[in-house]
Design a protein around this motif. Structure first.
Motif, PDB file in Angstrom:
ATOM      1  N   THR A  28       0.878  -1.235  -0.093  1.00  0.00           N
ATOM      2  CA  THR A  28       0.088   0.072  -0.177  1.00  0.00           C
ATOM      3  C   THR A  28       0.825   1.019   0.181  1.00  0.00           C
ATOM      4  OG1 THR A  28      -2.022   0.968   0.929  1.00  0.00           O
ATOM      5  CG2 THR A  28      -0.168   0.250   2.632  1.00  0.00           C
ATOM      6  N   THR A  69      -7.806  -6.097  -3.757  1.00  0.00           N
ATOM      7  CA  THR A  69      -8.488  -4.802  -3.892  1.00  0.00           C
ATOM      8  C   THR A  69      -8.016  -4.056  -5.129  1.00  0.00           C
ATOM      9  OG1 THR A  69      -6.554  -3.773  -2.570  1.00  0.00           O
ATOM     10  CG2 THR A  69      -8.560  -4.283  -1.519  1.00  0.00           C
ATOM     11  N   ALA A  70      -7.466  -4.545  -5.886  1.00  0.00           N
ATOM     12  CA  ALA A  70      -7.004  -3.788  -7.360  1.00  0.00           C
ATOM     13  C   ALA A  70      -7.790  -4.624  -8.302  1.00  0.00           C
ATOM     14  CB  ALA A  70      -5.534  -4.079  -7.581  1.00  0.00           C
ATOM     15  N   GLN A  72     -10.090  -5.367 -11.181  1.00  0.00           N
ATOM     16  CA  GLN A  72     -11.159  -4.676 -11.962  1.00  0.00           C
ATOM     17  C   GLN A  72     -11.443  -5.624 -13.187  1.00  0.00           C
ATOM     18  OE1 GLN A  72     -10.328  -0.562 -13.023  1.00  0.00           O
ATOM     19  NE2 GLN A  72      -9.057  -0.204 -11.262  1.00  0.00           N
ATOM     20  N   PRO A  95      -3.765   1.542 -10.523  1.00  0.00           N
ATOM     21  CA  PRO A  95      -4.211   2.593 -11.413  1.00  0.00           C
ATOM     22  C   PRO A  95      -3.273   3.976 -11.208  1.00  0.00           C
ATOM     23  CG  PRO A  95      -5.298   2.492  -9.346  1.00  0.00           C
ATOM     24  CD  PRO A  95      -4.502   1.365  -9.131  1.00  0.00           C
ATOM     25  N   THR A  97      -4.101   6.786 -11.024  1.00  0.00           N
ATOM     26  CA  THR A  97      -4.520   7.562  -9.517  1.00  0.00           C
ATOM     27  C   THR A  97      -4.442   6.605  -8.383  1.00  0.00           C
ATOM     28  OG1 THR A  97      -6.666   7.483 -10.004  1.00  0.00           O
ATOM     29  CG2 THR A  97      -5.709   9.473 -11.007  1.00  0.00           C
ATOM     30  N   GLU A  98      -3.947   7.148  -7.329  1.00  0.00           N
ATOM     31  CA  GLU A  98      -3.985   6.294  -5.883  1.00  0.00           C
ATOM     32  C   GLU A  98      -5.070   5.768  -5.570  1.00  0.00           C
ATOM     33  OE1 GLU A  98      -1.385   6.299  -1.795  1.00  0.00           O
ATOM     34  OE2 GLU A  98      -1.639   8.396  -2.773  1.00  0.00           O
ATOM     35  N   LYS A  99      -5.256   4.534  -5.130  1.00  0.00           N
ATOM     36  CA  LYS A  99      -6.360   4.033  -4.778  1.00  0.00           C
ATOM     37  C   LYS A  99      -6.138   3.359  -3.251  1.00  0.00           C
ATOM     38  CE  LYS A  99      -9.717   0.150  -5.793  1.00  0.00           C
ATOM     39  NZ  LYS A  99     -10.246  -0.814  -6.693  1.00  0.00           N
ATOM     40  N   THR A 100      -6.874   3.580  -2.399  1.00  0.00           N
ATOM     41  CA  THR A 100      -6.682   2.927  -0.871  1.00  0.00           C
ATOM     42  C   THR A 100      -6.532   1.533  -0.987  1.00  0.00           C
ATOM     43  OG1 THR A 100      -7.978   4.774  -0.140  1.00  0.00           O
ATOM     44  CG2 THR A 100      -7.883   2.857   1.328  1.00  0.00           C
ATOM     45  N   TRP A 104       0.765   2.029  -4.940  1.00  0.00           N
ATOM     46  CA  TRP A 104       0.899   3.030  -5.994  1.00  0.00           C
ATOM     47  C   TRP A 104       1.957   3.021  -6.718  1.00  0.00           C
ATOM     48  CZ3 TRP A 104       0.350   8.926  -5.743  1.00  0.00           C
ATOM     49  CH2 TRP A 104      -0.222   9.354  -7.020  1.00  0.00           C
ATOM     50  N   ASN A 172      -0.993   3.324 -15.333  1.00  0.00           N
ATOM     51  CA  ASN A 172      -1.879   1.928 -14.936  1.00  0.00           C
ATOM     52  C   ASN A 172      -1.098   0.784 -15.265  1.00  0.00           C
ATOM     53  OD1 ASN A 172      -4.642   3.547 -14.605  1.00  0.00           O
ATOM     54  ND2 ASN A 172      -3.804   4.294 -16.757  1.00  0.00           N
TER      55      ASN A 172
END
Length: 281
Positions: A28, A69-70, A72, A95, A97-100, A104, A172
């Motif tokens: 993370t 959690t990544a 898609q 992604p 852009t940062e995703k909780t 990243w 990405n």
């Protein structure tokens, strides 16, 4: 290829940031891959901005873990056909852009030692991928912009990226299947003093919750020669007009060849007519 830097990613790296020791699993927060110059030695390092304070890490002792959690689904859009997966297929995506809850991953050329040594920028080369599925790295400007593929395991290696001085970019990262991935990367740079520097490493990624971090598997896939990497890097840095100039040169050569052929035909015809006149009674 020259990717467009990601907007809104201004940062400055402290020259005194420490070199961490020991193994680490980063799953993370913000990390960057980039060249580092210390005591005259060039390396590729992982900049761990999630640590407090931020530190640099050796890629051999670092696993980037991409959790579920990544996950898609591949969009139902022909614009994403380059991923090589059917629409609706689940893939792991780090992604742009940062995703909780998702590590990243980006890259930078902001190490103070590097900034003081390089001329215009560096070439970051993907030299090979080892893993259970396809790997694709692409940029996209907003939701409506066309994807710009930077690296793809479906293409031939090496795959160079030109990265300007003091650049910080995120893209990405798409992984087709869970598992352990090893990415062989290399950085080369023309220095301000006229010399050239290079360094290489293997990035380690564990994709999926059921994939255990792996520090020991060796990269065994075939790699392109150093000459091929250098040629690809040189081609990547050619001005955008290089292709047009080459086409113009080919066109001029074809016209010249046609003129020569026409001149030879005319001369043969002239000689034949003269011979016919001289042989006439």
């Amino acid at each position: 290829m020259t990717p467009t830097p990601t907007a809104g990613l201004d940062q400055t790296l402290d020259a005194g940031q420490a070199q961490a020791t020991g193994r680490a699993v980063l799953e993370t927060g913000h990390v960057d891959i980039g060249p580092r110059l210390r005591d005259g030695k060039w390396t590729i390092q992982v900049h761990d901005d999630h640590a407090v304070p931020p530190v640099w890490r050796d890629p051999a002792e670092t696993v980037l873990r991409v959790r579920d959690t990544a996950v898609q689904q591949v969009p139902e859009d022909e614009a994403y056909a380059f991923l090589g997966e059917q629409p609706g297929t689940p893939v792991h995506v780090v992604p742009q852009t940062e995703k909780t809850g998702v590590v990243w991953i980006g890259w930078n050329t902001q190490d103070p030692g590097v900034l003081g040594a390089i001329d215009r920028g560096v070439t970051l080369n993907l030299r090979g991928v080892q893993g259970p599925g396809a790997v694709t790295v692409f940029l996209q400007s907003g939701n409506l912009g066309a994807p710009q593929v930077l690296w793809s395991s479906a293409k031939a290696y090496p795959q160079p990226l030109w990265v300007e001085t003091n650049t910080h970019t995120h893209a990405n990262w798409v992984f087709g299947k869970p598992g352990v991935y090893l990415l062989a990367v290399e950085v080369t740079a023309d220095l301000a003093d006229g010399s050239t520097a290079s360094a290489g490493t293997v990035l380690r990624l564990a994709v999926g919750d059921t994939t255990e971090p792996d520090f020991d598997t060796a990269f065994t896939a075939a790699l392109p020669s150093a000459r091929a990497s250098a040629a690809a890097a040189a081609a990547d840095q050619e001005p955008s007009g290089g292709t047009g100039d080459a086409l113009l040169f080919v066109a001029i050569a074809l016209v010249a060849a046609l003129l020569i052929v026409a001149a030879l035909v005319w001369r043969q015809s002239s000689v034949r007519r003269r011979a016919e006149r001289e042989s006439a009674p």
